[in-house]
Design a protein around this motif. Structure first.
Motif, PDB file in Angstrom:
ATOM      1  N   LYS A  51       9.228 -10.662  -0.038  1.00 61.01           N
ATOM      2  CA  LYS A  51       8.087 -11.566  -0.123  1.00 61.01           C
ATOM      3  C   LYS A  51       7.032 -11.041   0.829  1.00 61.01           C
ATOM      4  CE  LYS A  51       7.182 -15.953   1.822  1.00 61.01           C
ATOM      5  NZ  LYS A  51       7.132 -16.639   2.998  1.00 61.01           N
ATOM      6  N   ASP A  52       5.767 -11.261   0.469  1.00 59.63           N
ATOM      7  CA  ASP A  52       4.719 -10.837   1.398  1.00 59.63           C
ATOM      8  C   ASP A  52       4.094 -12.050   2.074  1.00 59.63           C
ATOM      9  OD1 ASP A  52       2.193 -10.083  -1.160  1.00 59.63           O
ATOM     10  OD2 ASP A  52       2.707 -11.974  -0.187  1.00 59.63           O
ATOM     11  N   LYS A  53       3.156 -11.790   2.956  1.00 58.34           N
ATOM     12  CA  LYS A  53       2.590 -12.866   3.752  1.00 58.34           C
ATOM     13  C   LYS A  53       1.812 -13.878   2.935  1.00 58.34           C
ATOM     14  CE  LYS A  53       1.922 -10.055   7.796  1.00 58.34           C
ATOM     15  NZ  LYS A  53       1.136  -9.770   8.953  1.00 58.34           N
ATOM     16  N   LYS A  54       1.396 -13.453   1.749  1.00 59.72           N
ATOM     17  CA  LYS A  54       0.644 -14.404   0.944  1.00 59.72           C
ATOM     18  C   LYS A  54       1.549 -15.044  -0.105  1.00 59.72           C
ATOM     19  CE  LYS A  54      -3.885 -12.715   1.834  1.00 59.72           C
ATOM     20  NZ  LYS A  54      -4.975 -11.857   1.359  1.00 59.72           N
ATOM     21  N   ASP A  69      12.140   2.314   1.821  1.00 58.74           N
ATOM     22  CA  ASP A  69      11.595   2.070   3.154  1.00 58.74           C
ATOM     23  C   ASP A  69      10.573   0.928   3.049  1.00 58.74           C
ATOM     24  OD1 ASP A  69      10.104   2.089   5.517  1.00 58.74           O
ATOM     25  OD2 ASP A  69      10.415   4.234   5.798  1.00 58.74           O
ATOM     26  N   ILE A  70      10.934  -0.195   3.647  1.00 51.31           N
ATOM     27  CA  ILE A  70      10.083  -1.385   3.506  1.00 51.31           C
ATOM     28  C   ILE A  70       8.669  -1.150   4.022  1.00 51.31           C
ATOM     29  CG2 ILE A  70       9.735  -3.736   4.321  1.00 51.31           C
ATOM     30  CD1 ILE A  70      12.453  -4.365   4.092  1.00 51.31           C
ATOM     31  N   LYS A  71       8.593  -0.426   5.121  1.00 50.87           N
ATOM     32  CA  LYS A  71       7.281  -0.189   5.730  1.00 50.87           C
ATOM     33  C   LYS A  71       6.400   0.614   4.775  1.00 50.87           C
ATOM     34  CE  LYS A  71       6.659   2.274   9.610  1.00 50.87           C
ATOM     35  NZ  LYS A  71       6.764   2.705  11.014  1.00 50.87           N
ATOM     36  N   VAL A  72       7.013   1.646   4.206  1.00 52.82           N
ATOM     37  CA  VAL A  72       6.262   2.507   3.286  1.00 52.82           C
ATOM     38  C   VAL A  72       5.845   1.721   2.055  1.00 52.82           C
ATOM     39  CG1 VAL A  72       6.545   4.428   1.684  1.00 52.82           C
ATOM     40  CG2 VAL A  72       7.289   4.671   4.054  1.00 52.82           C
ATOM     41  N   LEU A  73       6.799   0.966   1.547  1.00 51.16           N
ATOM     42  CA  LEU A  73       6.538   0.172   0.348  1.00 51.16           C
ATOM     43  C   LEU A  73       5.366  -0.767   0.593  1.00 51.16           C
ATOM     44  CD1 LEU A  73       7.926   0.049  -2.332  1.00 51.16           C
ATOM     45  CD2 LEU A  73       9.353  -1.800  -1.470  1.00 51.16           C
ATOM     46  N   SER A  74       5.416  -1.385   1.755  1.00 50.56           N
ATOM     47  CA  SER A  74       4.379  -2.341   2.106  1.00 50.56           C
ATOM     48  C   SER A  74       3.004  -1.683   2.121  1.00 50.56           C
ATOM     49  CB  SER A  74       4.720  -2.934   3.478  1.00 50.56           C
ATOM     50  OG  SER A  74       3.716  -3.778   3.907  1.00 50.56           O
ATOM     51  N   ARG A  76       2.194   1.086   0.525  1.00 48.20           N
ATOM     52  CA  ARG A  76       1.834   1.532  -0.826  1.00 48.20           C
ATOM     53  C   ARG A  76       1.354   0.369  -1.677  1.00 48.20           C
ATOM     54  NH1 ARG A  76       6.574   5.107  -3.205  1.00 48.20           N
ATOM     55  NH2 ARG A  76       5.077   5.361  -4.899  1.00 48.20           N
ATOM     56  N   LEU A  77       1.818  -0.827  -1.327  1.00 48.48           N
ATOM     57  CA  LEU A  77       1.346  -1.999  -2.062  1.00 48.48           C
ATOM     58  C   LEU A  77       0.004  -2.490  -1.533  1.00 48.48           C
ATOM     59  CD1 LEU A  77       4.715  -3.950  -2.301  1.00 48.48           C
ATOM     60  CD2 LEU A  77       3.318  -3.273  -4.258  1.00 48.48           C
ATOM     61  N   GLY A  78      -0.439  -1.838  -0.448  1.00 45.23           N
ATOM     62  CA  GLY A  78      -1.727  -2.244   0.108  1.00 45.23           C
ATOM     63  C   GLY A  78      -1.612  -3.449   1.024  1.00 45.23           C
ATOM     64  N   LEU A  79      -0.420  -3.672   1.581  1.00 40.69           N
ATOM     65  CA  LEU A  79      -0.231  -4.859   2.411  1.00 40.69           C
ATOM     66  C   LEU A  79      -0.120  -4.516   3.886  1.00 40.69           C
ATOM     67  CD1 LEU A  79       2.418  -6.536   0.121  1.00 40.69           C
ATOM     68  CD2 LEU A  79       0.007  -7.114   0.287  1.00 40.69           C
ATOM     69  N   GLY A  80      -0.432  -3.266   4.225  1.00 37.15           N
ATOM     70  CA  GLY A  80      -0.315  -2.921   5.631  1.00 37.15           C
ATOM     71  C   GLY A  80       1.129  -2.604   5.982  1.00 37.15           C
ATOM     72  N   LYS A  81       1.368  -2.299   7.247  1.00 32.88           N
ATOM     73  CA  LYS A  81       2.698  -1.796   7.602  1.00 32.88           C
ATOM     74  C   LYS A  81       3.763  -2.879   7.629  1.00 32.88           C
ATOM     75  CE  LYS A  81       1.592   2.419   9.969  1.00 32.88           C
ATOM     76  NZ  LYS A  81       1.221   2.980  11.252  1.00 32.88           N
ATOM     77  N   GLY A 173      -6.560   4.726   2.415  1.00 34.06           N
ATOM     78  CA  GLY A 173      -7.949   4.639   2.886  1.00 34.06           C
ATOM     79  C   GLY A 173      -8.878   4.451   1.722  1.00 34.06           C
ATOM     80  N   LYS A 174     -10.170   4.625   1.990  1.00 35.64           N
ATOM     81  CA  LYS A 174     -11.177   4.372   0.952  1.00 35.64           C
ATOM     82  C   LYS A 174     -10.961   5.289  -0.253  1.00 35.64           C
ATOM     83  CE  LYS A 174     -15.344   5.146   2.062  1.00 35.64           C
ATOM     84  NZ  LYS A 174     -16.785   5.290   2.217  1.00 35.64           N
ATOM     85  N   ASP A 175     -10.648   6.563   0.026  1.00 29.25           N
ATOM     86  CA  ASP A 175     -10.504   7.506  -1.085  1.00 29.25           C
ATOM     87  C   ASP A 175      -9.082   7.551  -1.608  1.00 29.25           C
ATOM     88  OD1 ASP A 175     -12.615   9.557   0.901  1.00 29.25           O
ATOM     89  OD2 ASP A 175     -13.178   8.202  -0.726  1.00 29.25           O
ATOM     90  N   GLN A 176      -8.177   6.979  -0.852  1.00 31.89           N
ATOM     91  CA  GLN A 176      -6.787   6.967  -1.305  1.00 31.89           C
ATOM     92  C   GLN A 176      -6.305   5.541  -1.326  1.00 31.89           C
ATOM     93  OE1 GLN A 176      -6.733   9.537   1.770  1.00 31.89           O
ATOM     94  NE2 GLN A 176      -5.136  10.894   0.995  1.00 31.89           N
ATOM     95  N   PRO A 177      -6.595   4.828  -2.419  1.00 34.10           N
ATOM     96  CA  PRO A 177      -6.154   3.431  -2.460  1.00 34.10           C
ATOM     97  C   PRO A 177      -4.635   3.365  -2.535  1.00 34.10           C
ATOM     98  CG  PRO A 177      -7.040   4.110  -4.577  1.00 34.10           C
ATOM     99  CD  PRO A 177      -7.276   5.247  -3.637  1.00 34.10           C
ATOM    100  N   PRO A 178      -4.042   2.294  -2.072  1.00 34.89           N
ATOM    101  CA  PRO A 178      -2.579   2.184  -2.106  1.00 34.89           C
ATOM    102  C   PRO A 178      -2.100   2.317  -3.550  1.00 34.89           C
ATOM    103  CG  PRO A 178      -3.599   0.093  -1.513  1.00 34.89           C
ATOM    104  CD  PRO A 178      -4.671   1.090  -1.517  1.00 34.89           C
ATOM    105  N   ASP A 179      -1.146   3.211  -3.788  1.00 36.66           N
ATOM    106  CA  ASP A 179      -0.831   3.553  -5.177  1.00 36.66           C
ATOM    107  C   ASP A 179      -0.077   2.467  -5.927  1.00 36.66           C
ATOM    108  OD1 ASP A 179       2.218   5.482  -5.019  1.00 36.66           O
ATOM    109  OD2 ASP A 179       1.390   4.109  -3.543  1.00 36.66           O
ATOM    110  N   LEU A 180       0.536   1.531  -5.224  1.00 36.21           N
ATOM    111  CA  LEU A 180       1.283   0.493  -5.927  1.00 36.21           C
ATOM    112  C   LEU A 180       0.559  -0.850  -5.929  1.00 36.21           C
ATOM    113  CD1 LEU A 180       4.900   1.257  -4.666  1.00 36.21           C
ATOM    114  CD2 LEU A 180       3.801   2.008  -6.772  1.00 36.21           C
ATOM    115  N   ALA A 181      -0.666  -0.819  -5.431  1.00 36.39           N
ATOM    116  CA  ALA A 181      -1.373  -2.098  -5.279  1.00 36.39           C
ATOM    117  C   ALA A 181      -1.518  -2.838  -6.599  1.00 36.39           C
ATOM    118  CB  ALA A 181      -2.742  -1.870  -4.648  1.00 36.39           C
ATOM    119  N   VAL A 182      -1.556  -2.094  -7.675  1.00 39.19           N
ATOM    120  CA  VAL A 182      -1.730  -2.722  -8.983  1.00 39.19           C
ATOM    121  C   VAL A 182      -0.539  -3.611  -9.353  1.00 39.19           C
ATOM    122  CG1 VAL A 182      -0.770  -0.695 -10.138  1.00 39.19           C
ATOM    123  CG2 VAL A 182      -2.302  -2.196 -11.380  1.00 39.19           C
ATOM    124  N   TYR A 183       0.592  -3.410  -8.647  1.00 45.79           N
ATOM    125  CA  TYR A 183       1.770  -4.201  -8.993  1.00 45.79           C
ATOM    126  C   TYR A 183       1.916  -5.460  -8.154  1.00 45.79           C
ATOM    127  CZ  TYR A 183       2.827   0.096 -11.418  1.00 45.79           C
ATOM    128  OH  TYR A 183       2.743   1.196 -12.222  1.00 45.79           O
TER     129      TYR A 183
END
Lengths: 309, 408
Positions: A51-54, A69-74, A76-81, A173-183
């Protein structure tokens, strides 16, 4: 009520999805499951519920030896570390309608799980068959990826396969958006801390609105105090104004660090225990800290010299 | 809100008596709370309401709700209805600062109120009725004011948030809008009603009825339930609802308030009521500040707590170990188990203890030991928090100031 394993299995049959069924005593871990179902039948999977913070939820279904790796996953989902953590038991019961040790991709068949994101390990595609619990941990079934895909499509879901081990050092970053954020699910779900025996009588929209933004959504009484600096609820500010949010932030970071430094299934449970037991203590300390800070400021205010004109 | 006990209504000792100045059970037995609810006309706080609280606050309900310590209410469901619609409420509770020594029974309403403040994110006003104590307990003005401030420190130590809490003493605050409401309330209450509530008869000397004290005592429960009494907090919010956590013996006072409110154009305050915290030695009724061994005080050392529990806590265990193992403990009268049901947060552990002790496998000593641990931890935490409360902090809590973040 939740789908039962029999309902699920008959659904699979109706869809003409080929599967093999293995019954065994209830098992809570992959190790135990391995005792009863040999790998010749298919690849065992580990299934994690996050679950995430939201208050958005995710099922990650992976091969047993895939590193998650939870940290990495987080990131990649664009949720920070420290953005995601293990979902509490209550969410398991409330959203997935399964018991402990029974997380499975099939749980998304439940209405209650409609907002849960399901991410499947890319490596499953290399296997002929793999093994999941069909909503009950005293049965395991093996089926092929095409079988699972067919099932997911039949309930209106697009099967999502992700390379869970790729991008182990994500740079977001700006040019590298989190790759799993769409999910990331577009809707969040409020799960009360203990399982409800009676189904919620509230209208559906209430369940969907993110809990944290509620104070902003509900209008402040229009005849508010003459305070000109009306407070715009900004989540950054509220972490420091609100003892519970403050403590949640601290425990999130602590858990994230713990989980990234130490491996093992028990560690996740430990992180949850720490959180449960420490939240109230820490909140008490945070309130005291806040009160002292306020009092010192207040006192300073009384001693304040008026500005020289 | 105590009144001189000598002048209370003569009670029939074969019936239970519960009113603000006397609490005793029928024939020395247990208080019958169901009968009390019937008699007073308030409602039971049932499981569905507790579930509702859990859903609305997204957190586990407080241990006092789960264990039925707070078990009755008036209009709590309406408060929750309004809350769901986005109409908030504020909390009001109080203390008559008659002694410096606070025991665990005193802390209970404050512990619960703190939970309500946190869970619902609402403001709180706390009234210290130093004027009433000065009058009825014959303390000097200075002494009662001093006690009020000392008690305020213990109250603050319970963990209230200064940005959402206003503590006031009657001597400091009565005046202005508050006093105007006091007079409005007094005009609504007939002499007969006052005598009924206070149990005065024609035989009592007029000093007792002389206006200011009666006004104060009558207004004590009523006025803080009206948001217009606090113009610096709730300007323009005359219809803001008030929820009052209190012990059930205070119900008569608030019945009067609820009677008067609509006549003044105010919302009726809602109540959420608790049962009594039993004395260590049981003996039905409440803990008494006059008998130090009937209670655990927040100033007790770990040793004193251990001693008091071991020596004075009334046990439901059997006389001999053999008999105990055979029949098990009498959980109905056992004080350690009762205390644990108030203060042991872990439901599973409590159930386990009740089962093992009730079936004779666990001995009294073990239960008392666990209780000692729980209470010592609680008292220690309180002491630490109390030590952090400075006079400046008390001043801050008691300052007449706006609370802009009160609903956050």
């Amino acid at each position: 009520m939740g789908f039962s394993k029999d309902q699920l299995l008959s659904q699979l049959q109706e869809l003409e999805i080929d599967y093999s069924k293995y019954e065994h005593p209830p098992v809570l871990t992959v190790e135990e499951q391995a005792k009863y179902v040999s790998s010749s039948e298919g690849a065992l999977s580990k299934n994690l519920f996050f679950k995430d913070k939201k208050h958005r939820y995710y099922i990650i279904s992976a091969m047993v030896d895939t590193k998650v790796d939870i940290k990495v996953l987080s990131q990649r989902l664009g949720l920070g570390k420290g953005g995601i953590r293990m979902a509490p038991e209550e969410a398991l019961a409330e959203l997935l309608q399964v018991s402990l040790g029974c997380v499975t991709p099939f749980a998304v068949v439940n209405e209650s799980a409609r907002d849960v994101s399901l991410l499947l390990d890319q490596k499953f595609k290399n296997q002929t068959r793999f093994i999941f619990h069909p909503l009950s941990n005293d049965v395991s079934i093996s089926l092929s990826t095409s079988g699972l895909d067919k099932f997911l499509q039949s309930i209106g879901r697009d099967p999502v396969y992700v390379d869970l081990e790729a991008n182990a050092n994500p740079v977001v970053g700006k040019d590298q958006p989190p790759d799993l954020a769409v999910y990331v699910p577009s809707n969040s779900v409020v799960v009360p801390e203990l399982p409800n025996k009676t189904p919620s009588a509230q209208a559906p929209p209430k369940n969907v609105s993110a809990e944290k933004t509620k104070p902003v959504a509900s209008p402040k009484p229009s005849k508010s105090t003459g305070n000109v600096k009306s407070v715009v609820q900004n989540s950054g500010l509220s972490v420091f104004k609100n003892p519970d949010k403050f403590v949640e932030e601290i425990l999130d970071k602590t858990s994230a660090l713990l989980l990234s430094e130490v491996k093992g299934e028990n560690v996740e449970a430990l992180a949850e225990t720490l959180r449960k037991r420490l939240t109230s203590e820490f909140t008490h300390l945070a309130v005291m800290y806040k009160n002292i800070a306020y009092s010192e400021g207040f006192y300073a205010g009384t001693q304040c010299q008026p500005k020289r004109q | 809100m105590d009144v001189d006990k000598k002048d209370s209504i003569a009670s029939d000792s074969s019936d239970q008596v519960v009113n603000p100045w006397e609490v005793s059970a029928k024939d020395g037995g247990k208080i019958d709370y169901d009968k009390l609810i019937d008699q007073f006309g308030c409602q039971r706080l049932d499981a569905s309401l507790i579930d509702r609280v859990q859903r609305l606050t997204s957190r586990q309900p407080h241990v006092f709700l789960r264990r039925g310590v707070f078990f009755a209410h008036r209009d709590f469901n309406e408060v929750l209805d309004a809350y769901e619609r986005g109409d908030k409420f504020y909390l009001y509770t109080g203390r008559g600062p008659s002694s410096e020594a606070l025991h665990l029974g005193h802390l209970i309403p404050f512990m619960f109120t703190k939970y309500l403040q946190e869970a619902f994110k609402v403001p709180l006003v706390i009234q210290l009725t130093d004027d009433e104590k000065c009058m009825w307990k014959n303390l000097s003005v200075e002494e009662s004011q001093r006690l009020a401030r000392e008690n305020a420190k213990d109250i603050i130590a319970c963990g209230f948030d200064v940005t959402k809490t206003f503590i006031f003493s009657d001597f400091d605050y009565v005046g202005g809008a508050f006093y105007k409401n006091m007079v409005k309330v007094a005009k609504c209450v007939t002499l007969n009603k006052a005598m009924g509530i206070f149990g005065f008869s024609g035989e009592d000397h007029i000093g007792k009825l002389s206006f200011p004290p009666v006004q104060a005592c009558l207004s004590v429960p009523a006025v803080p339930s009206f948001p217009s009494s606090f113009p610096h907090l709730f300007p323009g919010k005359d219809k803001l609802r008030c929820l009052i956590p209190c012990a059930i013996d205070q119900d008569p006072y608030f019945r009067m308030t609820r009677d008067v409110a609509p006549r003044l154009g105010y919302s009726k305050p809602a109540l959420i009521e608790s049962s009594f915290f039993p004395a260590l030695q049981a003996k039905n009724g409440k803990m008494s500040a006059s008998d130090p061994n009937s209670a655990i005080y927040v100033t007790d050392t770990a040793k004193e707590i251990k001693n008091k529990i071991n020596r004075y806590a009334f046990s439901g265990g059997q006389d001999s170990i053999e008999k105990h193992r055979e029949i098990g403990a009498n959980l109905e009268v056992d004080i350690p188990v009762k205390y644990l049901s108030f203060f042991l947060d872990d439901d599973t552990e409590l159930e386990h203890i009740k089962k093992e002790y009730g079936e004779g496998r666990m001995l009294t000593g073990e239960v008392k030991k666990r209780l000692t641990e729980v209470l010592t931890e609680m008292v220690e935490r309180h002491r630490m928090a109390r030590a952090a409360v400075t006079d400046e902090m008390v001043d801050a809590f008691m300052a007449v100031r706006p609370l802009p973040s009160m609903f956050e």
